[in-house]
Design a protein around this motif. Structure first.
Motif, PDB file in Angstrom:
ATOM      1  N   ARG A   1       0.863  -1.183   0.000  1.00 38.30           N
ATOM      2  CA  ARG A   1       0.000   0.000   0.000  1.00 38.30           C
ATOM      3  C   ARG A   1       0.895   1.227   0.000  1.00 38.30           C
ATOM      4  NH1 ARG A   1      -4.122   0.162   4.449  1.00 38.30           N
ATOM      5  NH2 ARG A   1      -5.742  -0.042   2.864  1.00 38.30           N
ATOM      6  N   MET A   2       0.632   2.113  -0.925  1.00 39.33           N
ATOM      7  CA  MET A   2       1.346   3.397  -0.953  1.00 39.33           C
ATOM      8  C   MET A   2       0.300   4.463  -0.760  1.00 39.33           C
ATOM      9  SD  MET A   2       3.811   2.818  -4.308  1.00 39.33           S
ATOM     10  CE  MET A   2       5.105   3.947  -3.868  1.00 39.33           C
TER      11      MET A   2
ATOM     12  N   LEU B   1      -1.718   3.770  -4.053  1.00 39.26           N
ATOM     13  CA  LEU B   1      -2.153   2.550  -4.721  1.00 39.26           C
ATOM     14  C   LEU B   1      -2.043   1.360  -3.789  1.00 39.26           C
ATOM     15  CD1 LEU B   1       0.520   0.725  -5.678  1.00 39.26           C
ATOM     16  CD2 LEU B   1       0.627   2.454  -7.447  1.00 39.26           C
ATOM     17  N   GLU B   2      -2.755   0.309  -4.162  1.00 40.06           N
ATOM     18  CA  GLU B   2      -2.730  -0.919  -3.384  1.00 40.06           C
ATOM     19  C   GLU B   2      -2.553  -2.085  -4.333  1.00 40.06           C
ATOM     20  OE1 GLU B   2      -6.168  -1.548  -1.050  1.00 40.06           O
ATOM     21  OE2 GLU B   2      -5.739   0.096   0.339  1.00 40.06           O
ATOM     22  N   VAL B   3      -1.717  -3.020  -3.936  1.00 43.09           N
ATOM     23  CA  VAL B   3      -1.586  -4.268  -4.682  1.00 43.09           C
ATOM     24  C   VAL B   3      -1.905  -5.398  -3.720  1.00 43.09           C
ATOM     25  CG1 VAL B   3      -0.057  -5.718  -6.065  1.00 43.09           C
ATOM     26  CG2 VAL B   3       0.270  -3.231  -6.050  1.00 43.09           C
TER      27      VAL B   3
ATOM     28  N   MET C   1      -0.954  -5.944 -10.695  1.00 37.16           N
ATOM     29  CA  MET C   1      -1.433  -4.575 -10.891  1.00 37.16           C
ATOM     30  C   MET C   1      -0.563  -3.895 -11.938  1.00 37.16           C
ATOM     31  SD  MET C   1      -2.790  -1.524 -10.050  1.00 37.16           S
ATOM     32  CE  MET C   1      -3.431  -1.272  -8.406  1.00 37.16           C
ATOM     33  N   GLY C   2      -1.144  -3.172 -12.858  1.00 36.20           N
ATOM     34  CA  GLY C   2      -0.377  -2.495 -13.891  1.00 36.20           C
ATOM     35  C   GLY C   2      -0.205  -1.019 -13.591  1.00 36.20           C
ATOM     36  N   LEU C   3       0.894  -0.464 -14.085  1.00 32.17           N
ATOM     37  CA  LEU C   3       1.098   0.981 -14.022  1.00 32.17           C
ATOM     38  C   LEU C   3       1.245   1.470 -15.448  1.00 32.17           C
ATOM     39  CD1 LEU C   3       3.677   1.711 -11.158  1.00 32.17           C
ATOM     40  CD2 LEU C   3       1.225   2.194 -11.173  1.00 32.17           C
TER      41      LEU C   3
ATOM     42  N   LEU D   1       3.539  -5.729  -9.269  1.00 32.59           N
ATOM     43  CA  LEU D   1       3.293  -4.386  -9.773  1.00 32.59           C
ATOM     44  C   LEU D   1       4.121  -4.238 -11.037  1.00 32.59           C
ATOM     45  CD1 LEU D   1       1.919  -1.678  -9.276  1.00 32.59           C
ATOM     46  CD2 LEU D   1       3.853  -1.020  -7.844  1.00 32.59           C
ATOM     47  N   VAL D   2       3.417  -4.073 -12.154  1.00 32.12           N
ATOM     48  CA  VAL D   2       4.150  -4.100 -13.412  1.00 32.12           C
ATOM     49  C   VAL D   2       3.977  -2.809 -14.204  1.00 32.12           C
ATOM     50  CG1 VAL D   2       2.259  -5.468 -14.388  1.00 32.12           C
ATOM     51  CG2 VAL D   2       4.380  -5.319 -15.643  1.00 32.12           C
TER      52      VAL D   2
END
Ligand SMILES: Nc1ncnc2c1ncn2[C@@H]1O[C@H](COP(=O)(O)OP(=O)(O)OP(=O)(O)O)[C@@H](O)[C@H]1O
Ligand SMILES: Nc1ncnc2c1ncn2[C@@H]1O[C@H](COP(=O)(O)OP(=O)(O)OP(=O)(O)O)[C@@H](O)[C@H]1O
Ligand SMILES: O[C@@H]1[C@H](O)[C@H](O)CO[C@H]1O
Ligand SMILES: [Mg+2]
Ligand SMILES: [Mg+2]
Lengths: 360, 543, 329, 329
Positions: free
Chosen positions: B299-300, B313-315, B321-323, B488-489
């Motif tokens: 978690r950011m 954001l949360e993964v 999760m994509g960025l 997180l990609v």
């Protein structure tokens, strides 16, 4: 500014008589306080010479450096003298002023099993253990310039030969003092490292000044790297404009200082110890070098060789043998060169000298 | 991607001489003609007798798996390597280049896969390197270089500052400089070896425009890529290499994605998933988000520093999760923050519900975070070391017994990784610098395979990876997620994000703008649109 | 598209760029090193009454001339990604060669000058060819050459110095003045000017930077990196030869054992001036600063009467401190 | 897939690989260097009757001990991408510190040993911290430390040597024998063994290689590259201290001006042994070979009676030739 190449020649220098300042006797004592014998006293009889020849001896030489005239004259004369007497020189090593290198050099020489070793120690402490191995290996040892601490005569070494360092230091100081006005300042450029041979010179100079010219104020500086002596000496003069003359501990740093002063356009008389080739050339060219307390390198080297040969055939030798100081000015330049180098001065130096009034 | 399965070279590329019919597809005048070219490196037969040709004004795609020999052919064309045997003709004249200078003199310019810029020099200085305009005294005309660079960049629409030092530029801009450098010379043959590997769609268009501009002048372009969509957008012909041999040369117009892929990967059975993948992002098993109150893997909240201006954001564990964002939007910085490479001035990080303040990668790795960085040469690999040594690197601690480096354990690790990732190399002792680009990337993945990471950060994970291997890597990513790893990609390839991720967070100017579910996105174009317009306050945003 | 362009233009603006002048001055090192230098000057001026005087500055100029001149060449070599440890031997050998040529030619100093420079250049050429053609690390090539050069110099006359009596030679390289500037300083300025031009303004300089920055990229760009390196070695050798001429002129003689260890001072000046030991970055003006910094330290500390032992400590500490501060952001 | 796997298995048999033992022995340098070494040994054996004897080999072992021991540490530093120019000063300072500690403690050589090693390690630590924390190039840090260490050593007693009279100390580090092997050689072997273990078999060694190979990638892989570098400096410092103990024991005294310039021999041994000056590759056995090669040259040429000037030339030429041949394919 745009000064001419030659440092200015002065008439004052001509007034010094080198013979007058030369000490009548040896001034310094041996490392154990013993009275010195003269180099000229160490000689072989014909009978002894024959014995040497019959012995087919081999010797090694461990030098502190090979890059200076001192080393060149020493080794040349030693080799010549030994060859004349049928002694083979199996190797000359060069410690490049490094104690650790000299330790290895001595091991390598011992490895070749000569009958004797002659050595100029880089220092008198760190090489002591290595030099003591020479005697332990059953070889004869003749020390040149200084005796490492703790070595005993006659068990560890059979003779030590050197110049009268105090005498040389005094000669240079006395000649330079003639150019220092009353209450003037003399600069001394010493060697920063603790070496017997150079310490003696500084001591000899100071003792003479204290006794004979107490009015002179002494300022001192020191270098540890002879290659940087020019910078040190040059800046020393800049920082102390009252200096009227510079005493430098031997010729190579003196030459560095002279060339630095030349760059600065400073005209300051210099006195030093050791008459090397380049210094001779400078004097011939008329640089303001008041005088030199020179080592009689040829005499010393002959005495070293003789002492070794005596030791090899089991004869006893004096523990401390010294050569008296040789006072040099331009008035006795070429003769002095012959005494030091056992060879006439090179013709271009002689020619230059002839053009320079008072130079002989 | 959906659309790209339709050949569209003719309409979008608009070359001066569109390929009309297959019979005439091979033009009479050839810029480059290669026959039976062979090259071995030690025991590796990189080229086993290949043929290739290039016509003026065409974009000729050169395709093949990692290690198929594409770059080797190009190095020979460039005069960097010499062939063992075979004939190379330029303008019908037989040539054997002994140096890059000779190749360039013959009108060839190459953009290398491995960046070949001088990092300490400026963009302009790099562009004119070795051909600086100078006066009679040899003085470089610096202002002229700057001026000509500026003009040139403007002409081709490259958003680069001529005076910027290359080392300070983000990876993609460096790549763009590289391309500009090749375009600048008075070329007749332009070779692009994976030029778009890290460009996002927007920047990609800049490049495509530039390519069209040069082909319009009759220049032939050799285009190497692993992004097969580009092939249909840009090329007129396709040549496929496999294991150092040419499989065939085909007019793009007669090719569809599925056939192309089967030519590339050969007579292997295509996994159902792969078929699906190349045809479009059909739905696979997707791990649904866990709503049972498990804390998020990452978690950011409110993360800010000079480059980031608010990242939330949360993964979830097991989620990919994509960025998405344009170059320079700060995606890499987000990953770097999580990996302890940047320290945020504001905001909190949590891993599995626990506060997390990494002071460096050491902390991050200890906490179970892994990173596949965007620049594998600079950040990912010790190129002079072996595969085994590289793979062991982040796991030295578990590989230590009484201070001893456990060689056997390292060997097992690398062996397993090579097998699972199908790394094509002699053996685990092979120096990674000699591997093909795609295999190098697989080695970077191998570093984080065992033990499983709690959180895996992937920055452009399939850059330079061939289509088959890419699917293998997707498999690895999905497997990790299935085992509970949060992923997180970052990817500039939006189709890749759509393929992998259930949720995608859009990043813009150092801010997370919004997070969307894949179901909200109808197509890649739609996502592209979102990436570029989701911040209405951004001035100058294109439609 | 416009958006991308706009974003990157923005980014481009805050990215550090290499503006020529700025780069010329600072190399890799921020301005703080200049501040450190200025602080030193002020400190010494306060500590010693004779420090801040034109005659003392000329002293410093003369004392640093040899190091500065060779360091200009060394800057090329190091930027090209190589190193030259042989410069001090080359200096000695060139000096001997010049002095012997003058002697042999009956005092013709022009012949001596050519002999000295040519000797240096040839040593540099050998260094360069061995390094680039046989791909031996230049550290080993030039270390070998360090021994070979010194050994030959010592064997030429059997360690005897060679005296030079030609006053024109003394004046040209040593004690004379050109346009009112002492000859060694004038020559140093000339070398600096030509060096800066070659390195920062000529195509050759570009090749050197590219070769050290990324030899592969340079080669791919059609640059003959071997030639660039070789020329850098030749320049350095010739400049070591020039330094040999100056030293010979000042000493009125060439000595084969002169200047031993000078290579460390030279390399220090270059690195202190911000040139990267790993190649690819550096600047002539930085090198000058590095050399002057060492010169000012030597001079200032001696003027202050600091003992030679304490000087070693103070100099070491100041070098570290100056760089440390200039590295902080 | 199977096809790919098959291809890789097939190819796996042949290509250049980094097999451990091979790598341990040769570092970067092919076997030809070993051949060159063998040729030297044969040549000297033919030329000098005393060369090929166990007592002479022990001589060579003793003479190369200092360089070998420090070079082991330097191998770590250079592989990690740094350099340490301060080792010779550190040796002198540690020797002084040990000798003074023995004097002060009334002859307790254990206290002296600890003092000597600790001094060296602390100097190394300072080098490491300054290099890694302030990101100053290690060339400058350790150059500064070279002056500082030497200056402090000289000031400790005002250049006067410190005599050590403790026979147990002489024996342990100098003249004694352990298991029939002269103490300095025994210590050297021990250092080589531990060094080879640390560099080639321990995890720490992997970190050092990775740090020098690509510091960024190493950092991204969770390696504390600063610590790896710092530890390499500490090891080198402590080994310089150990060398200081040996030299002090052999000389029965510590001199502050000892071993000046030894750093060049040490670095030469490392580079000659195939370690890359740019970091990332190297081997302890190569370093031993490099050190022995220099030692054998010094010893053999001296035994052959070659003049010291000619030795410089011959040594330089042989170093270049040996590397040149080993570089050819
Ligand atoms: N310098 C080298 N030394 C040894 N092997 C090499 C070298 N360069 C390439 N190879 C090998 O040659 C083969 C072909 O490599 P090449 O780089 O041409 O592949 P590629 O088709 O460009 O692959 P990619 O798509 O991954 O870039 C590979 O097996 C590679 O490992
Ligand atoms: N040293 C620097 N100083 C100032 N700005 C920088 C610096 N390095 C990068 N930038 C800027 O930071 C931004 C981020 O670049 P970077 O490529 O890391 O971003 P990113 O969004 O992660 O890129 P990508 O889309 O390739 O992942 C760019 O706008 C770039 O201009
Ligand atoms: O006696 C010699 C010489 O005077 C030399 O010039 C310095 O060292 C001494 O040992
Ligand atoms: Mg490739
Ligand atoms: Mg990025």
């Amino acid at each position: 500014g745009c000064s001419s190449g030659t440092a200015s020649t002065t008439d004052n220098s001509a007034t010094i008589d080198p013979k007058a300042v030369e000490p009548k006797s040896l001034i310094g004592l041996g490392p154990n306080g013993e009275k010195p014998a003269l180099t000229s006293d160490v000689k072989l009889t014909a009978e002894q010479t024959a014995k040497v020849r019959a012995g087919k001896f081999k010797v090694g030489i461990s030098m502190q450096t090979m890059d200076i005239d001192f080393a060149k004259v020493q080794t040349t004369v030693l080799k010549k003298t030994f060859e004349e007497n049928g002694v083979q020189v199996i190797g000359i090593t060069d410690a490049q002023w490094k104690a650790e290198k000299q330790i290895g050099d001595l091991e390598n020489l011992i490895q070749q099993k000569p009958n004797g070793i002659l050595g100029v120690p880089v220092d008198d402490v760190a090489t002591a253990a290595a030099f003591s191995k020479v005697g332990q290996s059953g070889m004869k040892l003749v020390m040149i310039d200084q005796v490492p601490k703790g070595l005993k005569y006659p068990t560890d070494y059979q003779a030590s030969v050197q110049a009268d360092g105090k005498g040389n230091g005094q000669v240079a100081a006395e000649m330079l003092a003639s150019r220092i006005p009353k209450d003037g300042t003399m600069g001394m450029v010493n060697f920063g490292n603790d070496i017997f041979a150079t310490n003696e010179r500084t001591k000899g100079a100071k003792e003479w000044l204290a006794k004979n010219r107490p009015d002179i104020k002494i300022k001192e500086t020191a270098f540890s790297d002879p290659a940087k002596a020019g910078q040190v000496g040059g800046d020393f003069v800049t920082a102390n404009p009252d200096i009227k003359g510079l005493w430098v501990v031997w010729d190579a740093p003196a030459l560095e200082v002279i060339s630095a002063l030349r760059g600065q356009g400073a005209n300051i008389p210099v006195a030093t110890i050791d008459l090397g080739q380049q210094l001779t050339a400078e004097i011939a060219q008329g640089a303001d070098i008041v005088g030199v307390g020179a080592q009689r390198l040829t005499d010393q080297a002959k005495a070293e060789a003789n002492a070794m040969m005596l030791a090899l055939i089991g004869e006893s030798t004096p523990s401390y043998i010294a050569a008296p100081a040789l006072a040099v000015t331009k008035s006795n330049l070429t003769d002095s060169f012959k005494i030091v180098f056992d060879a006439p001065a090179p013709s271009d130096i002689v020619d230059t000298c002839k053009k320079n009034p008072g130079c002989k | 991607m959906n659309n790209s399965t339709t050949p569209r070279a003719a309409q979008s590329a608009g070359p001066p001489k569109p390929v009309a019919a297959p019979a005439e597809a091979i033009p009479k005048d050839r810029l480059v003609e290669v026959t039976d070219l062979r090259k071995t490196y030690g025991a590796v037969r990189a080229l086993r007798g290949v043929d290739f040709e290039l016509a003026p004004g065409e974009v000729h795609a050169l395709l093949g798996e990692n290690g198929a020999g594409k770059s080797t052919l190009i190095k020979i064309l460039a005069g960097v390597e010499s062939s063992d045997s075979g004939v190379l003709k330029i303008f019908g004249e037989e040539k054997s280049f002994r140096s890059p200078a000779e190749s360039r003199a013959a009108g060839l310019a190459v953009v290398y896969q491995e960046l070949s810029l001088v990092p300490s020099l400026t963009v302009a200085a790099n562009l004119f390197l070795g051909r600086e305009p100078h006066n009679a005294l040899g003085a470089v005309k610096k202002s002229e270089i700057i001026r000509r660079t500026k003009e040139f960049l403007a002409e081709y629409g490259f958003p680069l500052d001529p005076k910027a030092v290359v080392a300070d530029l983000p990876f993609a801009y460096r790549q763009m400089t590289e391309i500009a450098k090749a375009l600048l010379s008075n070329v007749r043959v332009l070779v692009l070896d994976e030029p778009t590997s890290a460009l996002s769609e927007g920047e990609e268009e800049v490049l495509f425009d530039a390519v069209r501009k040069v082909t319009a002048r009759g220049v032939g372009v050799v285009y190497v890529t692993h992004r097969l969509g580009e092939v249909f957008k840009l090329s007129q012909r396709v040549t496929v290499f496999r294991d150092g041999l040419r499989v065939g040369t085909y007019p793009t117009a007669e090719m569809d994605m599925k056939t192309l892929v089967s030519h590339i990967i050969g007579p292997r059975t295509m996994a159902a998933e792969l078929v699906e993948a190349v045809q479009g992002h059909g739905l696979r098993h997707v791990r649904s988000q866990n709503d049972t109150g498990t804390p998020p893997a990452l978690r950011m909240s409110g993360i800010a520093d000079p480059r980031l201006h608010g990242v939330d954001l949360e993964v979830m564990p097991g989620e990919i999760m994509g960025l998405a964002g344009v170059i320079g939007s700060g995606r890499t910085e987000i990953l770097e923050t999580v990996f302890g490479l940047r320290r945020p001035r504001q905001g909190q990080l949590q891993l599995n519900g626990r506060p997390y303040k990494p002071s460096g990668p050491v902390d991050a790795i200890r906490a179970g975070v892994g990173l596949v960085p965007e620049d594998r040469h600079e950040q990912g690999l010790v190129l002079g070391d072996s595969i085994e040594q590289n793979i062991a690197l982040p796991r030295l601690k578990p590989l230590t017994r009484l201070g001893f480096f456990n060689r056997k354990g390292a060997a097992e690790r690398s062996h397993a990784a090579m097998k699972e990732l199908s790394i094509k190399a002699q053996n685990r002792k092979t120096v990674v610098g000699t591997l093909s680009g795609g295999n190098q990337q697989k080695v970077v993945f191998g570093k984080w395979r065992e033990p499983r990471c709690e959180l895996l950060l992937l920055d452009e994970p399939t850059v330079g990876v061939d289509v088959g291997a890419r699917e293998e890597i997707y498999g690895v990513i999905r497997q990790a997620a299935a085992a509970g790893t949060g992923v997180l990609v970052v990817s500039s390839d939006l189709s890749e994000l759509l393929l992998l991720c259930e949720r995608i967070t859009i990043v813009r100017n150092g801010r997370t703008i919004r997070t969307i579910h894949r179901d909200e996105v109808a197509s890649e174009e739609a996502l592209h649109h979102l990436v570029h317009t989701s911040n209405p306050s951004q001035p100058g945003a294109p439609s | 598209m416009s958006q991308t362009a706009q974003a990157s233009t923005k980014a481009g603006a805050d990215l550090p760029s290499t503006r020529t002048l700025k780069n010329l001055i600072r190399g890799d090192r921020p301005y703080v090193l200049y501040a450190a230098f200025a602080v030193l000057i002020v400190a010494f001026s306060l500590a010693s009454p004779v420090f801040f005087s034109s005659s003392n500055f000329l002293n410093i100029g003369r004392q640093t001339a040899l190091v500065t001149i060779i360091a200009v060449g060394m800057t090329f070599v190091i930027i090209a990604g190589e190193i030259d440890l042989s410069v001090a031997s080359t200096l000695a050998l060139s000096g001997m060669s010049a002095a012997m040529a003058i002697q042999q030619s009956g005092g013709n100093w022009l012949i001596g000058t050519v002999a000295g420079l040519a000797t240096g250049a040839v040593v540099g050429l050998v260094n360069g060819l061995l390094t680039t053609r046989l791909s031996i690390p230049s550290f080993l090539v030039t270390l070998g050459m360090l021994g070979i050069g010194r050994g030959i110099a010592l064997m030429l006359t059997g360690t005897t110095p060679v005296v030079v009596n030609t006053i024109a030679f003394w004046d040209t390289f040593g004690e004379g003045a050109i346009l009112g500037i002492p000859a060694p300083i004038f020559i140093t300025l000339l070398v600096l000017g030509i060096g800066a031009y070659l390195l920062h303004f000529s195509t050759f300089g570009r090749k050197v930077f590219a070769t050290g920055g990324n030899a592969t990229a340079a080669r791919y760009s059609g640059i003959n990196t071997r030639r660039a390196k070789t020329v850098a070695f030749v320049i350095t050798g010739a400049l070591a030869g020039l330094a040999g001429l100056i030293l010979t002129a000042r000493a009125h003689a060439a000595r084969p054992d002169i200047a031993a260890g000078l290579e460390l001072d030279v390399i220090t000046a270059v690195i202190l001036g911000g040139t990267s030991l790993f190649g690819g970055r550096g600047a002539i003006l930085g090198t000058l600063l590095g050399s002057l910094m060492i010169g000012v330290l030597n001079n200032g500390l001696t003027l202050m009467g600091v003992s030679s032992q304490a000087q070693l400590v103070v100099k070491g500490a100041i070098i570290i401190a100056a760089v440390a501060f200039s590295r902080r952001k």
